[in-house]
Design an enzyme around this catalytic site. Structure first.
Site, PDB file in Angstrom:
ATOM      1  N   ALA A 574     -10.630   3.504  -5.942  1.00 32.29           N
ATOM      2  CA  ALA A 574     -10.643   4.877  -5.425  1.00 32.29           C
ATOM      3  C   ALA A 574      -9.298   5.550  -5.701  1.00 32.29           C
ATOM      4  CB  ALA A 574     -10.931   4.855  -3.931  1.00 32.29           C
ATOM      5  N   TYR A 575      -8.227   4.783  -5.524  1.00 32.92           N
ATOM      6  CA  TYR A 575      -6.875   5.317  -5.718  1.00 32.92           C
ATOM      7  C   TYR A 575      -6.628   5.627  -7.191  1.00 32.92           C
ATOM      8  CZ  TYR A 575      -1.736   5.412  -5.293  1.00 32.92           C
ATOM      9  OH  TYR A 575      -0.418   5.760  -5.315  1.00 32.92           O
ATOM     10  N   SER A 576      -6.899   4.649  -8.048  1.00 31.02           N
ATOM     11  CA  SER A 576      -6.574   4.807  -9.469  1.00 31.02           C
ATOM     12  C   SER A 576      -7.413   5.895 -10.128  1.00 31.02           C
ATOM     13  CB  SER A 576      -6.775   3.482 -10.205  1.00 31.02           C
ATOM     14  OG  SER A 576      -5.978   2.477  -9.615  1.00 31.02           O
ATOM     15  N   LYS A 579      -6.068   9.253  -8.974  1.00 27.15           N
ATOM     16  CA  LYS A 579      -4.751   9.499  -9.558  1.00 27.15           C
ATOM     17  C   LYS A 579      -4.865   9.826 -11.051  1.00 27.15           C
ATOM     18  CE  LYS A 579      -1.423   9.023  -6.497  1.00 27.15           C
ATOM     19  NZ  LYS A 579      -0.484  10.143  -6.310  1.00 27.15           N
TER      20      LYS A 579
END
Ligand code: ZN
Length: 685
Positions: A574-576, A579
């Site tokens: 979810a983060y990558s 980003k």
């Protein structure tokens, strides 16, 4: 109403202590002294270098501020030598300054006030000089001497306007000799001098005379509408602020032609009443209340008056036209009076917009406050003068000579050298802790004015307070910002527009980490990551881009992304992914920003633990388990993983951001800079 603030208990025992104390109580009283104006002295007997008794005078150093006076601000000069100069016929300013240098007890002390001779020629041991509002009111009148006579009778000597220097000092000395009963000297268009056997006596006489002028003007003003009927009613609060926020960036661009400026907006009732009045235009053009104000306010303000001040478009148009006319008038004025001094910045320092408010301009928040304070007092002085007679200022020629006086210009050279981001405005998101806080503090340390934003309002407040403590009043402001909320984003940018006049750099840093393998990732977590780590960057960048285009001064955006963009790790889906969207947004913005002079760059940090909100206990635990190590080993693991074997700190990231925010990177846009100690698989390509 002025009154004595003297306290024997606080004044100290020595003559020098009492001088410092008098300077402070005078400097802290705005009705007497504003920002570096006024000066004080005391004469004492001391032993010289060879132990011989010598009369010396401690006198305020040029350019120092009385309200924070310290003993070191008062150089000592040999009185006998100062007084010997009275026998001369004339003395140029250059000769006078060279003369002072040779009278100084300590050659390394600050340069004595340009009014040193005036103090030295008077017999009183302690001397106080101010540019008190009420004295300016009665001396800035068409009737000048007559009005002063009505107020004081024979109890003061009166000296016509002359620029400070040898001749003014001599005229004051002769006026006092001719009038031995005088309690003080009134300087037309300039101020008041009193003296006494002690600082307390000089000060209390000063207060008595100032109060008498105040009473006189108040008695005449009773019940009258000095500025005439209202011509432009102020818009309601919220609407006025909204319009001010819309027009500030174009005003800022207009006054920044020679050097970037910070703006300060004021819309207090005293300001609104004056600028909305029928007689404002006429009165504001008359000139300053005292020549000392000219370097901070210029001779006249810029007036931008439109029939419908609720129209930001009409105001922006009028700002352009009036600014250009103002600059032309200023250049013609300089041309009329010819000088060898270099041309000062032609931009106005005070801008009056009927119905909306007053802006002042300066190279930083402090230099914006000075003209604002002075102008609010000028309004009082004008009101006082108009209540007893007709407001009249010194002549244009005398004003010009004061503005381009080399000895006044010398004060400007005392200012510390400009820092790299001086006069720049930066908004940082996620700035309550970790990387964002380090960036806000680093950029502020290089001169930037910072809007510190975070979901955590009290954390943002603490960072802004720390910046103000370290760098000075007004250098940071904090607000709560939820980057996922369009209205919250708009409000933060409105704060930037109203507080400082616009924006130069956005540092889009706010982020949130979710750790889970994709097969276990909940939709809500995925959406939250996208909302903060992708949409949040979009919302603030869009608002910044709109502002940059209105302001037309270029701009910069620095996105804080992550090493995961180029080298994603497991459980960081979810983060990558979010980003990566941030970085693609940055690249498109760089493409679109080029034609507007807006540079957009990305910094990719890795494993910055210290003070981070991202690396919660939970995230640490999960990352440790992803890497199959113990949580205590995590920082060491990341350190061992990079090529340089170093720990990466928030300050390291701030350093890269500083470079990207500064003009040292003026030829760089669309770039991605890793700050990760060197991670081979994360090399940008
Ligand atoms: Zn003065």
């Amino acid at each position: 109403m002025v009154k004595s603030r003297w306290s024997d208990a606080e004044a100290g025992a020595s003559a020098l202590d009492q001088l410092v104390y008098m300077s402070r109580v005078m400097g802290q009283d705005e009705a007497l002294v504003l920002w570096g104006g006024g000066n004080t002295s005391t004469k004492v007997e001391e032993l010289d270098l060879l132990g011989r008794p010598t009369q010396v005078m401690y006198i305020k150093g040029t350019g120092s501020d009385m309200k924070v006076a310290q003993p070191r601000d008062f150089p000592a000069v040999r009185l006998e030598e100062i007084r010997a100069s009275l026998a001369r016929e004339d003395m140029s300013d250059e000769e006078m300054v060279a003369y002072f240098a040779r009278c100084m007890i300590d050659p390394a002390a600050p340069r004595p006030s340009i009014e040193t001779l005036l103090h030295g020629y008077l017999d009183g041991r302690a001397v106080a000089h101010s540019h008190a509002d009420s004295v300016l009111s009665i001396t800035n009148t068409a009737g000048r001497e007559d009005v002063v006579g009505d107020v004081y009778g024979d109890s003061v000597a009166v000296v016509a306007y002359r620029r400070p220097g040898f001749l003014l000092a001599k005229e004051v000395a002769l006026a006092v000799r001719a009038n031995p009963l005088a309690q003080g000297v009134v300087l037309i268009n300039h101020g008041l001098i009193t003296w006494g056997g002690t600082a307390k006596e000089a000060y209390e006489r000063h207060i008595t005379l100032v109060a008498r002028a105040e009473d006189f003007a108040r008695g005449r003003a009773a019940g009258r509408r000095i500025f005439g009927p209202t011509r432009r009613t102020a818009l309601p609060d919220a609407q006025r602020r909204a319009v001010a926020a819309r027009v500030a960036p174009s005003l800022r661009a207009g006054v920044s032609a020679r050097a970037p400026k910070i703006l300060r907006f004021e819309d207090g009732s005293d300001v609104l009443e004056f600028i909305g009045s029928e007689r404002m235009d006429e009165l504001a053009q008359v000139g300053p209340a005292t020549p000392d104000h000219l370097l901070n306010t210029k001779r006249s303000p810029l007036i931008v008056d439109v029939p419908d001040p609720s129209s930001a478009a009409a105001l922006n148009e009028a700002i352009r036209e009036e600014l250009s006319a103002y600059t032309d008038r200023y250049l013609a004025y300089v041309e009329r009076h010819r000088t060898n001094e270099p041309l000062l910045d032609a931009a106005p320092r005070v801008v009056l917009v009927p119905g909306i408010g007053m802006w002042t301009t300066g190279r930083d928040s402090r230099t914006c406050v000075i003209p604002a304070d002075i102008y609010r007092h000028t309004i009082q002085v004008i009101a006082g003068a108009e209540s007893v007679d007709r407001y009249a200022s010194l002549s244009e020629k005398d004003g010009f000579d004061a503005e381009y006086w080399p000895l006044e210009l010398y004060k400007l050279t005392l200012a510390p050298p400009e820092r790299e981001l001086a006069s720049r405005i930066v908004l940082v998101t996620g700035a309550a802790r970790g990387i964002g806080s380090a960036i806000a503090r680093r950029l502020a340390g290089e001169g930037a004015h910072v809007i510190v934003t975070d979901l955590d309002e009290s954390g943002a407040d603490a960072v802004a307070n720390a910046i103000v403590q370290a760098n000075g009043a007004g250098r940071a402001v904090a607000t709560r910002l939820d980057v996922t909320d369009e209205r919250s984003v708009a409000a933060a940018f409105e704060l930037a527009r109203l507080t400082y006049g616009g924006l130069d750099v956005l540092v889009s840093n706010a982020g949130v980490a979710h750790v889970a393998p994709i097969h276990q990732l909940g939709l809500a977590e995925w959406q939250h990551s996208l909302a903060v780590n992708a949409t949040g960057h979009f919302l603030v960048a869009r608002e910044a881009m709109r502002l940059f285009q209105e302001q037309a001064m270029g701009g910069g955006v620095v996105f804080i992304a992550t090493k995961n963009v180029t080298a994603p790790g497991r459980d960081f889906g979810a983060y990558s992914a979010a980003k990566a969207a941030e970085v693609q947004l940055a690249r498109v913005l760089a493409i679109e920003g080029g034609e507007h002079g807006v540079r957009v760059n990305v910094v990719n940090p890795d494993a910055v633990f210290e003070g981070s909100g991202l690396w919660s206990g939970e995230v640490r635990r999960q990352r440790a388990s992803s890497h199959g190590i113990d949580v205590q080993e995590l920082e060491e693991y990341y350190r061992e993983r990079n090529l340089l074997r170093v720990r990466v700190t928030a300050e390291d990231v701030a350093e890269a951001v500083l470079w990207l925010a500064s003009s040292r990177s003026a030829r760089t846009t669309g770039a991605m800079i890793p700050v990760d100690g060197g991670v081979r698989e994360a090399f940008p390509r």
